[in-house]
Motif scaffolding. Structure first.
Motif, PDB file in Angstrom:
ATOM      1  N   ARG A  83       0.828  -1.202   0.000  1.00 29.86           N
ATOM      2  CA  ARG A  83       0.000   0.000   0.000  1.00 29.86           C
ATOM      3  C   ARG A  83       0.867   1.259   0.000  1.00 29.86           C
ATOM      4  NH1 ARG A  83      -5.140   1.465   3.966  1.00 29.86           N
ATOM      5  NH2 ARG A  83      -6.051   2.998   2.545  1.00 29.86           N
ATOM      6  N   GLY A  84       0.704   2.059  -1.060  1.00 26.72           N
ATOM      7  CA  GLY A  84       1.438   3.313  -1.175  1.00 26.72           C
ATOM      8  C   GLY A  84       2.785   3.203  -1.841  1.00 26.72           C
ATOM      9  N   ILE A 121      -3.927  -4.584  -4.290  1.00 26.81           N
ATOM     10  CA  ILE A 121      -4.102  -3.695  -3.142  1.00 26.81           C
ATOM     11  C   ILE A 121      -5.536  -3.196  -3.053  1.00 26.81           C
ATOM     12  CG2 ILE A 121      -3.267  -1.587  -2.009  1.00 26.81           C
ATOM     13  CD1 ILE A 121      -1.281  -3.923  -2.102  1.00 26.81           C
ATOM     14  N   GLY A 122      -6.191  -3.106  -4.203  1.00 28.98           N
ATOM     15  CA  GLY A 122      -7.601  -2.743  -4.187  1.00 28.98           C
ATOM     16  C   GLY A 122      -7.881  -1.278  -4.435  1.00 28.98           C
ATOM     17  N   GLU A 123      -6.864  -0.503  -4.778  1.00 34.48           N
ATOM     18  CA  GLU A 123      -7.056   0.909  -5.079  1.00 34.48           C
ATOM     19  C   GLU A 123      -5.976   1.353  -6.047  1.00 34.48           C
ATOM     20  OE1 GLU A 123      -4.771   2.904  -1.280  1.00 34.48           O
ATOM     21  OE2 GLU A 123      -6.809   2.133  -0.970  1.00 34.48           O
ATOM     22  N   SER A 124      -6.184   2.507  -6.685  1.00 33.61           N
ATOM     23  CA  SER A 124      -5.230   2.997  -7.686  1.00 33.61           C
ATOM     24  C   SER A 124      -3.953   3.510  -7.019  1.00 33.61           C
ATOM     25  CB  SER A 124      -5.863   4.113  -8.516  1.00 33.61           C
ATOM     26  OG  SER A 124      -6.984   3.629  -9.229  1.00 33.61           O
ATOM     27  N   PHE A 125      -2.845   3.381  -7.740  1.00 34.74           N
ATOM     28  CA  PHE A 125      -1.563   3.897  -7.270  1.00 34.74           C
ATOM     29  C   PHE A 125      -1.487   5.368  -7.640  1.00 34.74           C
ATOM     30  CE2 PHE A 125       3.236   4.128  -7.762  1.00 34.74           C
ATOM     31  CZ  PHE A 125       3.478   4.067  -6.397  1.00 34.74           C
ATOM     32  N   ASP A 126      -1.382   6.231  -6.630  1.00 33.97           N
ATOM     33  CA  ASP A 126      -1.506   7.668  -6.835  1.00 33.97           C
ATOM     34  C   ASP A 126      -0.178   8.329  -7.191  1.00 33.97           C
ATOM     35  OD1 ASP A 126      -2.736  10.116  -7.001  1.00 33.97           O
ATOM     36  OD2 ASP A 126      -2.627  10.527  -4.837  1.00 33.97           O
ATOM     37  N   VAL A 127       0.444   7.829  -8.248  1.00 32.41           N
ATOM     38  CA  VAL A 127       1.656   8.439  -8.812  1.00 32.41           C
ATOM     39  C   VAL A 127       1.492   8.386 -10.327  1.00 32.41           C
ATOM     40  CG1 VAL A 127       4.161   8.277  -9.099  1.00 32.41           C
ATOM     41  CG2 VAL A 127       3.131   7.765  -6.878  1.00 32.41           C
ATOM     42  N   ILE A 178      14.422   0.342  -6.541  1.00 32.13           N
ATOM     43  CA  ILE A 178      13.751   1.592  -6.899  1.00 32.13           C
ATOM     44  C   ILE A 178      12.454   1.658  -6.102  1.00 32.13           C
ATOM     45  CG2 ILE A 178      12.786   2.954  -8.790  1.00 32.13           C
ATOM     46  CD1 ILE A 178      14.569   1.318 -10.694  1.00 32.13           C
ATOM     47  N   ASN A 179      12.447   2.473  -5.061  1.00 30.78           N
ATOM     48  CA  ASN A 179      11.268   2.605  -4.203  1.00 30.78           C
ATOM     49  C   ASN A 179      10.440   3.795  -4.669  1.00 30.78           C
ATOM     50  OD1 ASN A 179      13.765   1.908  -2.003  1.00 30.78           O
ATOM     51  ND2 ASN A 179      12.020   0.531  -2.065  1.00 30.78           N
ATOM     52  N   ILE A 180       9.316   3.507  -5.277  1.00 31.82           N
ATOM     53  CA  ILE A 180       8.424   4.562  -5.745  1.00 31.82           C
ATOM     54  C   ILE A 180       7.242   4.629  -4.787  1.00 31.82           C
ATOM     55  CG2 ILE A 180       7.028   5.407  -7.668  1.00 31.82           C
ATOM     56  CD1 ILE A 180       8.774   3.726  -9.529  1.00 31.82           C
ATOM     57  N   GLY A 181       7.142   5.727  -4.048  1.00 29.09           N
ATOM     58  CA  GLY A 181       6.106   5.845  -3.030  1.00 29.09           C
ATOM     59  C   GLY A 181       5.207   7.043  -3.233  1.00 29.09           C
ATOM     60  N   GLU A 182       3.950   6.870  -2.882  1.00 29.15           N
ATOM     61  CA  GLU A 182       3.003   7.977  -2.997  1.00 29.15           C
ATOM     62  C   GLU A 182       3.367   9.129  -2.066  1.00 29.15           C
ATOM     63  OE1 GLU A 182      -1.081   5.478  -4.102  1.00 29.15           O
ATOM     64  OE2 GLU A 182      -0.673   6.080  -2.023  1.00 29.15           O
ATOM     65  N   ASP A 183       3.881   8.805  -0.886  1.00 31.62           N
ATOM     66  CA  ASP A 183       4.146   9.827   0.125  1.00 31.62           C
ATOM     67  C   ASP A 183       5.633  10.080   0.353  1.00 31.62           C
ATOM     68  OD1 ASP A 183       1.382  10.079   0.592  1.00 31.62           O
ATOM     69  OD2 ASP A 183       1.406   8.347   1.942  1.00 31.62           O
ATOM     70  N   ASP A 184       6.468   9.678  -0.612  1.00 31.86           N
ATOM     71  CA  ASP A 184       7.898   9.936  -0.475  1.00 31.86           C
ATOM     72  C   ASP A 184       8.163  11.437  -0.386  1.00 31.86           C
ATOM     73  OD1 ASP A 184       8.368   7.283  -0.629  1.00 31.86           O
ATOM     74  OD2 ASP A 184       9.155   7.273  -2.663  1.00 31.86           O
ATOM     75  N   LYS A 185       9.160  11.807   0.407  1.00 28.64           N
ATOM     76  CA  LYS A 185       9.501  13.224   0.513  1.00 28.64           C
ATOM     77  C   LYS A 185      10.010  13.767  -0.814  1.00 28.64           C
ATOM     78  CE  LYS A 185      14.171  12.302   2.308  1.00 28.64           C
ATOM     79  NZ  LYS A 185      15.101  12.561   3.439  1.00 28.64           N
ATOM     80  N   GLU A 186      10.512  12.857  -1.694  1.00 30.71           N
ATOM     81  CA  GLU A 186      10.989  13.301  -3.003  1.00 30.71           C
ATOM     82  C   GLU A 186       9.882  13.344  -4.054  1.00 30.71           C
ATOM     83  OE1 GLU A 186      12.080  10.418  -1.676  1.00 30.71           O
ATOM     84  OE2 GLU A 186      14.186  10.644  -1.074  1.00 30.71           O
ATOM     85  N   ARG A 187       8.665  12.916  -3.668  1.00 38.55           N
ATOM     86  CA  ARG A 187       7.594  12.818  -4.651  1.00 38.55           C
ATOM     87  C   ARG A 187       7.329  14.134  -5.359  1.00 38.55           C
ATOM     88  NH1 ARG A 187       7.211   8.917  -6.223  1.00 38.55           N
ATOM     89  NH2 ARG A 187       7.533   9.924  -8.217  1.00 38.55           N
ATOM     90  N   VAL A 188       7.268  15.208  -4.599  1.00 38.81           N
ATOM     91  CA  VAL A 188       6.981  16.515  -5.204  1.00 38.81           C
ATOM     92  C   VAL A 188       8.074  16.912  -6.181  1.00 38.81           C
ATOM     93  CG1 VAL A 188       8.120  17.809  -3.337  1.00 38.81           C
ATOM     94  CG2 VAL A 188       6.323  18.899  -4.721  1.00 38.81           C
TER      95      VAL A 188
END
Length: 209
Positions: A83-84, A121-127, A178-188
């Protein structure tokens, strides 16, 4: 694969009736009951269908994490969804795929990963797919990415330029997964890079080298 069935054998029961023939109620006393296990051999074909049916019936949030290896453009790509997060193994197979693929291929791979994420996971990946592609490039080609970003740093908002430079330095030190996360501090940062720069130009530069 064996599926255990339980059969109840040697079941004996005694019914005790009252002398009154008009009685409508019996009293059941169980004297003995033995449980015997039985087994049924299942063919490999049936096992495969059984496992697929379980996967298709997954409900939202049915799993906390799911790791898989998929065949994509002739390469075995291993990644995990939780999740995420989508975590991609940056191994030789993956790097060879990137080297032999166009930016559209990588975008297609990212979209496929997002589909698998949603199914398990049951929901869309928000990236966004574009942001995923740019983050993948930053891990696979950290030196090329750093130079490309530096050459185009003026296109990014001034307030994040120092953070972008720091991130490029960090990526060169941690590229195994390669860790791609919705809430990563680098996401923005990746979202801004993907939004402002032309991702396909970056891959064109790599292809020409």
């Amino acid at each position: 694969m064996k599926i255990s069935n339980q059969s109840i054998t040697n079941h004996q029961a005694q019914y005790v009736s009252k002398p009154d023939t008009d009685s409508t109620q019996n009293e059941l006393n169980t004297h003995s009951s033995n449980v015997q296990n039985d087994s049924l051999e299942i063919s490999e074909e049936a096992k495969k269908l059984y496992n697929e049916s379980k996967t298709n019936q997954l409900t939202p949030m049915a799993v906390k994490s799911y790791e898989t290896t998929i065949r994509f453009n002739g390469y075995d790509i291993t990644f995990e969804v939780r999740r995420g997060n989508i975590n991609i193994e940056n191994d030789r197979e993956f790097r060879n795929l990137i080297s032999d693929s166009s930016s559209k291929d990588i975008a297609d791979l990212a979209s496929r990963m997002k589909e698998i994420y949603k199914r398990h996971i049951g929901e869309s990946f928000d990236v966004s797919t574009t942001s995923m592609v740019f983050e993948i490039a930053a891990h696979v080609y950290p030196d090329d990415m750093a130079k490309f970003v530096e050459d185009n740093i003026h296109l990014l908002p001034r307030r994040i330029r120092d953070d972008v430079r720091d991130l490029m330095d960090q990526l060169q030190e941690r590229t195994r997964v390669i860790n791609i996360g919705e809430d990563d501090k680098e996401r923005v940062i990746f979202d801004n890079i993907a939004r402002v720069l032309h991702i396909f130009d970056f891959f064109d530069v790599i292809d020409k080298n």
